[in-house]
Design a protein around this motif. Structure first.
Motif, PDB file in Angstrom:
ATOM      1  N   ALA A   1      39.893 -47.617 -36.696  1.00  0.00           N
ATOM      2  CA  ALA A   1      39.144 -46.760 -35.793  1.00  0.00           C
ATOM      3  C   ALA A   1      37.743 -47.297 -35.542  1.00  0.00           C
ATOM      4  CB  ALA A   1      39.063 -45.344 -36.371  1.00  0.00           C
ATOM      5  N   ILE A   2      37.235 -48.114 -36.445  1.00  0.00           N
ATOM      6  CA  ILE A   2      35.941 -48.784 -36.288  1.00  0.00           C
ATOM      7  C   ILE A   2      36.186 -50.273 -36.428  1.00  0.00           C
ATOM      8  CG2 ILE A   2      33.616 -49.071 -37.221  1.00  0.00           C
ATOM      9  CD1 ILE A   2      33.739 -46.252 -38.263  1.00  0.00           C
TER      10      ILE A   2
ATOM     11  N   THR B   1      48.225 -37.051 -39.052  1.00  0.00           N
ATOM     12  CA  THR B   1      48.645 -37.690 -40.296  1.00  0.00           C
ATOM     13  C   THR B   1      47.517 -38.588 -40.790  1.00  0.00           C
ATOM     14  OG1 THR B   1      49.562 -39.746 -39.375  1.00  0.00           O
ATOM     15  CG2 THR B   1      50.963 -37.782 -39.297  1.00  0.00           C
ATOM     16  N   GLU B   2      47.689 -39.150 -41.959  1.00  0.00           N
ATOM     17  CA  GLU B   2      46.679 -40.057 -42.491  1.00  0.00           C
ATOM     18  C   GLU B   2      46.598 -41.364 -41.699  1.00  0.00           C
ATOM     19  OE1 GLU B   2      46.646 -39.369 -47.199  1.00  0.00           O
ATOM     20  OE2 GLU B   2      48.621 -39.205 -46.263  1.00  0.00           O
ATOM     21  N   CYS B   3      47.618 -41.651 -40.881  1.00  0.00           N
ATOM     22  CA  CYS B   3      47.601 -42.850 -40.043  1.00  0.00           C
ATOM     23  C   CYS B   3      47.137 -42.571 -38.623  1.00  0.00           C
ATOM     24  CB  CYS B   3      48.998 -43.481 -39.993  1.00  0.00           C
ATOM     25  SG  CYS B   3      49.521 -44.223 -41.549  1.00  0.00           S
TER      26      CYS B   3
ATOM     27  N   PRO C   1      51.281 -44.046 -34.747  1.00  0.00           N
ATOM     28  CA  PRO C   1      49.913 -43.676 -34.354  1.00  0.00           C
ATOM     29  C   PRO C   1      48.904 -44.778 -34.631  1.00  0.00           C
ATOM     30  CG  PRO C   1      50.490 -42.634 -36.427  1.00  0.00           C
ATOM     31  CD  PRO C   1      51.747 -43.292 -35.924  1.00  0.00           C
ATOM     32  N   THR C   2      47.733 -44.623 -34.038  1.00  0.00           N
ATOM     33  CA  THR C   2      46.609 -45.510 -34.316  1.00  0.00           C
ATOM     34  C   THR C   2      45.556 -44.742 -35.107  1.00  0.00           C
ATOM     35  OG1 THR C   2      45.715 -44.959 -32.126  1.00  0.00           O
ATOM     36  CG2 THR C   2      46.965 -47.005 -32.326  1.00  0.00           C
TER      37      THR C   2
ATOM     38  N   ASP D   1      45.750 -53.017 -33.901  1.00  0.00           N
ATOM     39  CA  ASP D   1      45.018 -52.221 -32.915  1.00  0.00           C
ATOM     40  C   ASP D   1      43.577 -52.128 -33.374  1.00  0.00           C
ATOM     41  OD1 ASP D   1      44.588 -49.935 -30.911  1.00  0.00           O
ATOM     42  OD2 ASP D   1      44.066 -49.044 -32.850  1.00  0.00           O
ATOM     43  N   LYS D   2      42.644 -52.385 -32.449  1.00  0.00           N
ATOM     44  CA  LYS D   2      41.226 -52.347 -32.806  1.00  0.00           C
ATOM     45  C   LYS D   2      40.461 -51.394 -31.908  1.00  0.00           C
ATOM     46  CE  LYS D   2      40.757 -56.838 -35.053  1.00  0.00           C
ATOM     47  NZ  LYS D   2      39.964 -58.053 -35.152  1.00  0.00           N
TER      48      LYS D   2
END
Length: 401
Positions: free
Chosen positions: A36-37, A184-186, A248-249, A3-4
């Motif tokens: 996320a970036i 979460t951290e993810c 999650p993303t 995922d980008k």
């Protein structure tokens, strides 16, 4: 699977992200990746000398480092500051005396009696997920990496400037009332009644309550991870489908957070460590060790029952008699707007004293079966006695109407 999507949020007010704006990846046991970036995820290697955007590479392991490929679980997280940057852990004050991770005669009791609890009310004072979590029963030990614990929670307050980390095992959370916004951290997940979420051992997370008070159930396993059952004779498409599990993303927060507290459950005890940043500062990640959620199919709402090993149980008197009255017209029918689920183990549970002494204990639970009466009638069938069957050569012992 990658995922980008660009999803950077520097605000500390997380409820501004709506449910429909949350993005997930689907699958169970996949190797996922998310950033996320764009281009923040290293390519070709896990831990380059210099990571993109000046990030730190950090691995979280869900299995032994040398475990075979099919059981090896780990993820690489690329974060703004490493999670090791915190003050020493200290015992939490106040502690939570109702959390147990090692079950023996000193802290719990074995009983074959069928038990049931009525729903627990919302707390009178402000209580978050950590303080609202309490153990009902369990077996084994987190120290020996074998066994489980069954908890319940009731909370009326979101976690503030702190994150929870369970070093003892994996949490499977089943909210019964009130949605949970879990960071979460993810990345972020929203979990509604009718859904479950698995928070693997070692991940840091916080729980927010967008609907106000919430209550539910938690199964914790020591030394292993939840997995899907094998298929075999039932065919390729039976039971849970892997695509129904959502991961999650990437999402991150880079704001300074003075006095931020990490609360760690370690051997059933709570410890705290202070740091000056949010642990949810992971800009990109990849791996197969991740939090995930899934929808489940939908007792007394919010109640619970315990049927121990080799103790009889079954339909109550009212249910059985109503079905019997339907006779041959009885058939399957859908029960809607409810949720029934089962935590099952071959290990014999020991029950915590506060659960046995709870004012919500239903001491008349056994009465639901007392009314079951005998419906046996020998006159309805003209069965031959074994002696007569033998004389007539009826080797099958057939019974004729």
């Amino acid at each position: 699977m990658e995922d980008k999507s660009s999803r950077c949020n520097k605000s500390t007010v997380d409820f501004k992200v709506k449910e429909e704006e949350l993005e997930y990846q689907s699958g169970f046991g996949n190797h996922f990746s998310s950033e996320a970036i764009p281009e923040s995820l290293p390519q070709g290697q896990n831990s380059p000398l210099i990571c993109p955007l000046g990030l730190y590479a950090e691995q979280i392991s869900g299995s032994a480092f040398t475990a075979p490929r099919k059981t090896n679980q780990r993820s690489w997280l690329y974060r703004i500051k490493p999670s090791v940057t915190h003050e020493p852990f200290k015992p939490r004050v106040p502690s939570n005396r109702k959390l147990v991770s090692e079950f023996d005669q000193s802290n719990s009791s074995a009983t074959p009696t069928q038990l049931r609890w009525r729903p627990v009310d919302s707390p009178d004072s402000p209580t978050d997920f950590i303080d609202g979590l309490y153990t009902i029963c369990g077996a084994g030990s987190s120290f020996l990496r074998h066994g489980y614990a069954i908890h319940m929670y009731t909370a009326n307050k979101s976690m503030e400037n702190c994150a929870f980390c369970n070093a003892d095992g994996d949490f499977l959370v089943v909210p019964q009332e009130g949605r949970l916004w879990i960071t979460t951290e993810c990345g972020k997940l929203q979990v509604s009644p009718g859904e479950i979420i698995v928070l693997p051992q070692g991940f840091r997370f916080d729980v927010n309550l967008p609907d106000g008070p919430s209550r539910g159930y938690v199964a914790e396993v020591f030394g292993t991870h939840f997995q899907l059952p094998d298929l075999g004779p039932i065919g390729a498409n039976g039971l849970a489908a892997s695509r129904d599990f959502l991961v999650p993303t990437a999402w991150y927060n880079q704001d300074p957070r003075p006095g931020y507290t990490i609360v760690q459950k370690f051997g059933g005890e709570l410890f705290t460590a202070i740091q000056d940043f949010s642990p949810f500062n992971v800009v990109a990640w990849h791996g197969n060790y991740v939090p995930y959620k899934a929808k489940v199919d939908g007792f007394l709402p919010g109640g619970a029952s315990l049927h121990s090993c080799m103790t009889p149980h079954g339909p109550d008197t009212l249910t059985f008699e109503e079905t019997l009255r339907s006779g041959s017209d009885a058939g399957p029918h859908r029960i809607a707007d409810t949720l029934a689920f089962m935590f099952e183990s071959s290990l014999i549970p020991r029950v915590c004293p506060w659960a046995l002494q709870s004012p919500h204990m239903d001491h008349n639970y056994y009465q639901c079966w007392i009314g079951l009466r005998s419906h046996f009638s020998h006159d309805e069938m003209d069965c031959k006695s074994p002696e007569k069957q033998s004389r007539e050569g009826d080797l099958n012992g057939a019974c004729h109407s």
